[in-house]
Scaffold this motif. Structure first.
Motif, PDB file in Angstrom:
ATOM      1  N   ALA A 275    -149.500  13.697  50.451  1.00  0.00           N
ATOM      2  CA  ALA A 275    -148.132  13.595  50.960  1.00  0.00           C
ATOM      3  C   ALA A 275    -147.699  14.892  51.617  1.00  0.00           C
ATOM      4  O   ALA A 275    -147.064  14.887  52.684  1.00  0.00           O
ATOM      5  CB  ALA A 275    -147.176  13.231  49.824  1.00  0.00           C
ATOM      6  N   SER A 278    -149.263  15.237  55.076  1.00  0.00           N
ATOM      7  CA  SER A 278    -148.711  14.332  56.083  1.00  0.00           C
ATOM      8  C   SER A 278    -147.327  14.767  56.557  1.00  0.00           C
ATOM      9  O   SER A 278    -146.886  14.365  57.633  1.00  0.00           O
ATOM     10  CB  SER A 278    -148.642  12.910  55.519  1.00  0.00           C
ATOM     11  OG  SER A 278    -147.646  12.792  54.525  1.00  0.00           O
ATOM     12  N   ASP A 287    -137.857   8.155  57.043  1.00  0.00           N
ATOM     13  CA  ASP A 287    -139.058   7.404  57.428  1.00  0.00           C
ATOM     14  C   ASP A 287    -140.316   8.228  57.185  1.00  0.00           C
ATOM     15  O   ASP A 287    -141.334   7.710  56.693  1.00  0.00           O
ATOM     16  CB  ASP A 287    -138.980   6.999  58.902  1.00  0.00           C
ATOM     17  CG  ASP A 287    -137.956   5.899  59.151  1.00  0.00           C
ATOM     18  OD1 ASP A 287    -137.558   5.210  58.173  1.00  0.00           O
ATOM     19  OD2 ASP A 287    -137.548   5.727  60.319  1.00  0.00           O
ATOM     20  N   ALA A 288    -140.268   9.499  57.523  1.00  0.00           N
ATOM     21  CA  ALA A 288    -141.425  10.369  57.309  1.00  0.00           C
ATOM     22  C   ALA A 288    -141.679  10.569  55.816  1.00  0.00           C
ATOM     23  O   ALA A 288    -142.843  10.600  55.375  1.00  0.00           O
ATOM     24  CB  ALA A 288    -141.203  11.716  57.991  1.00  0.00           C
ATOM     25  N   ALA A 290    -140.964   8.453  53.421  1.00  0.00           N
ATOM     26  CA  ALA A 290    -141.523   7.207  52.898  1.00  0.00           C
ATOM     27  C   ALA A 290    -142.997   7.071  53.273  1.00  0.00           C
ATOM     28  O   ALA A 290    -143.830   6.652  52.459  1.00  0.00           O
ATOM     29  CB  ALA A 290    -140.729   6.017  53.425  1.00  0.00           C
ATOM     30  N   ALA A 291    -143.339   7.435  54.510  1.00  0.00           N
ATOM     31  CA  ALA A 291    -144.735   7.354  54.954  1.00  0.00           C
ATOM     32  C   ALA A 291    -145.609   8.319  54.149  1.00  0.00           C
ATOM     33  O   ALA A 291    -146.759   7.993  53.806  1.00  0.00           O
ATOM     34  CB  ALA A 291    -144.824   7.659  56.441  1.00  0.00           C
ATOM     35  N   ALA A 292    -145.079   9.506  53.840  1.00  0.00           N
ATOM     36  CA  ALA A 292    -145.827  10.472  53.039  1.00  0.00           C
ATOM     37  C   ALA A 292    -146.065   9.941  51.632  1.00  0.00           C
ATOM     38  O   ALA A 292    -147.158  10.079  51.069  1.00  0.00           O
ATOM     39  CB  ALA A 292    -145.076  11.797  52.989  1.00  0.00           C
ATOM     40  N   ASP A 294    -146.189   6.805  50.764  1.00  0.00           N
ATOM     41  CA  ASP A 294    -147.164   5.719  50.867  1.00  0.00           C
ATOM     42  C   ASP A 294    -148.591   6.264  50.986  1.00  0.00           C
ATOM     43  O   ASP A 294    -149.530   5.700  50.414  1.00  0.00           O
ATOM     44  CB  ASP A 294    -146.849   4.838  52.072  1.00  0.00           C
ATOM     45  CG  ASP A 294    -145.582   4.011  51.884  1.00  0.00           C
ATOM     46  OD1 ASP A 294    -145.162   3.817  50.724  1.00  0.00           O
ATOM     47  OD2 ASP A 294    -145.014   3.564  52.897  1.00  0.00           O
ATOM     48  N   ALA A 295    -148.745   7.361  51.725  1.00  0.00           N
ATOM     49  CA  ALA A 295    -150.071   7.968  51.873  1.00  0.00           C
ATOM     50  C   ALA A 295    -150.606   8.433  50.527  1.00  0.00           C
ATOM     51  O   ALA A 295    -151.786   8.253  50.206  1.00  0.00           O
ATOM     52  CB  ALA A 295    -150.012   9.125  52.867  1.00  0.00           C
ATOM     53  N   SER A 298    -151.285   5.370  48.080  1.00  0.00           N
ATOM     54  CA  SER A 298    -152.302   4.399  48.482  1.00  0.00           C
ATOM     55  C   SER A 298    -153.499   4.420  47.530  1.00  0.00           C
ATOM     56  O   SER A 298    -154.252   3.448  47.457  1.00  0.00           O
ATOM     57  CB  SER A 298    -152.775   4.686  49.911  1.00  0.00           C
ATOM     58  OG  SER A 298    -153.434   5.948  49.984  1.00  0.00           O
ATOM     59  N   ARG A 314    -142.236   6.101  45.009  1.00  0.00           N
ATOM     60  CA  ARG A 314    -141.905   6.093  46.438  1.00  0.00           C
ATOM     61  C   ARG A 314    -140.417   6.371  46.636  1.00  0.00           C
ATOM     62  O   ARG A 314    -140.017   7.195  47.474  1.00  0.00           O
ATOM     63  CB  ARG A 314    -142.274   4.746  47.050  1.00  0.00           C
ATOM     64  CG  ARG A 314    -142.072   4.659  48.566  1.00  0.00           C
ATOM     65  CD  ARG A 314    -142.427   3.258  49.051  1.00  0.00           C
ATOM     66  NE  ARG A 314    -142.591   3.201  50.494  1.00  0.00           N
ATOM     67  CZ  ARG A 314    -141.601   2.927  51.344  1.00  0.00           C
ATOM     68  NH1 ARG A 314    -140.377   2.707  50.881  1.00  0.00           N
ATOM     69  NH2 ARG A 314    -141.837   2.872  52.647  1.00  0.00           N
TER      70      ARG A 314
END
Length: 330
Positions: A275, A278, A287-288, A290-292, A294-295, A298, A314
């Protein structure tokens, strides 16, 4: 409780000599975890080495901007220290979120690092447990596991590490100092706790007979803008079902530095390095974040009854980083 010896020590060399001479010896600091486990028959030391009188009870500011924390500093002293609160506020918040005031007054920093899991199968000697009795099995995998690991576990153990303090220390690259009969040594906290693998009973990288003498926190300017958030099943004294230590520095809307560590999701404090990678150099927005998250998540492998932790962590990442970004923009 089996009979055991007791020896109070006043110098590090004396403590190390006793620990090195008896494989069944254990250090006694505040006793807030060890004594409970002794009462339940989980820990059965042959000798208790009382380390509370050792000259390891100071918190010292280092010239480079870091801190040196002695192993017998109490949790209450750590949380109240002005330099800890100024330089590493998430660490003070993490300590204050753990246990009760009475326990924090007794518990020591060194003992906090060595506390054992609170998994019910581990603490119940009538049940099998690979961490307590290697090779006996892990009934939590198919049993009660709603507060167990989603990251870094194995079929041999899915218990989580209970420390709040350790999560914050992990985020700030703490280094554990120790002493053995062969002299001093140190190990980064990132390597201090061993992966579960097939040997969950081997929990730390400390050499046999080692005495923890302190913790070094390197300078980290970003740590001054940090926060610890803990989620638990009741508001009063309780262990986490998920927690996060986070620090964030934003410049012109871009993430310049970030630190993230998770608690109550693995057998050790979980540094969220994927995270972090990223986020560096990217936008500081929800948004960034949340994407971090998720990374990082995963890699999660939840069990049937603890999948909620993926969503929980998350949401914690997004909420805490958003708060820090908004504060940084003021």
């Amino acid at each position: 409780m089996r009979e055991f010896g007791y020896q109070r020590v006043f110098d590090v060399s004396g403590a190390v000599a006793l620990l090195g001479s008896d494989p069944g010896a254990r250090c006694l600091g505040g006793g807030t975890n060890l004594v409970d486990l002794m009462k339940g028959g989980v820990e059965r030391p042959s000798l208790l080495v009382d380390v509370r009188e050792l000259p390891l009870d100071r918190i010292e500011a280092r010239g480079d901007g870091g801190l040196r924390i002695g192993a017998t500093v109490t949790n209450s002293e750590l949380a109240a220290h002005p330099e800890v609160r100024r330089r590493y506020p998430a660490l003070a918040q993490a300590v204050l979120s753990g246990a009760s005031g009475q326990l924090r007054n007794m518990a020591t920093v060194g003992g906090n690092l060595l506390q054992r899991t609170r998994c019910g199968y581990f603490t119940d000697t009538s049940k099998p447990c690979n961490k307590r009795d290697p090779g006996s099995g892990c009934p939590a995998v198919g049993g009660e596991h709603h507060n167990h690991a989603i990251l870094g576990a194995s079929a041999h153990c899915v218990a989580v590490h209970p420390s709040d303090m350790g999560v914050a220390l992990s985020a700030f690259d703490a280094v554990v100092a120790y002493e053995t009969a062969d002299g001093p040594g140190e190990v980064p906290l990132a390597e201090f706790y061993l992966p579960v693998g097939e040997t969950p009973h081997r929990e730390t990288a400390l050499p046999p007979g080692a005495l923890i003498t302190g913790i070094a926190l390197p300078p980290a300017p970003v740590a001054a803008r940090s926060r610890y958030r803990k989620v638990r099943e009741r508001a009063s004294y309780a262990f986490a079902i998920g927690s996060i230590a986070a620090a964030l520095e934003v410049r012109d809307g871009v993430v310049h530095d970030v630190r993230l560590a998770f608690g109550a999701v693995a057998s050790r404090p979980w540094r969220a390095r994927e995270a972090e990678r990223s986020l560096i150099g990217g936008p500081a927005n929800a948004d960034a974040f949340a994407a971090a998250a998720d990374a990082e998540l995963s890699a999660a492998e939840p069990l049937p009854h603890n999948g909620y932790k993926v969503t929980l962590m998350r949401n914690l990442v997004v909420a805490v980083l958003t708060e820090l970004a908004e504060e940084d923009a003021r």
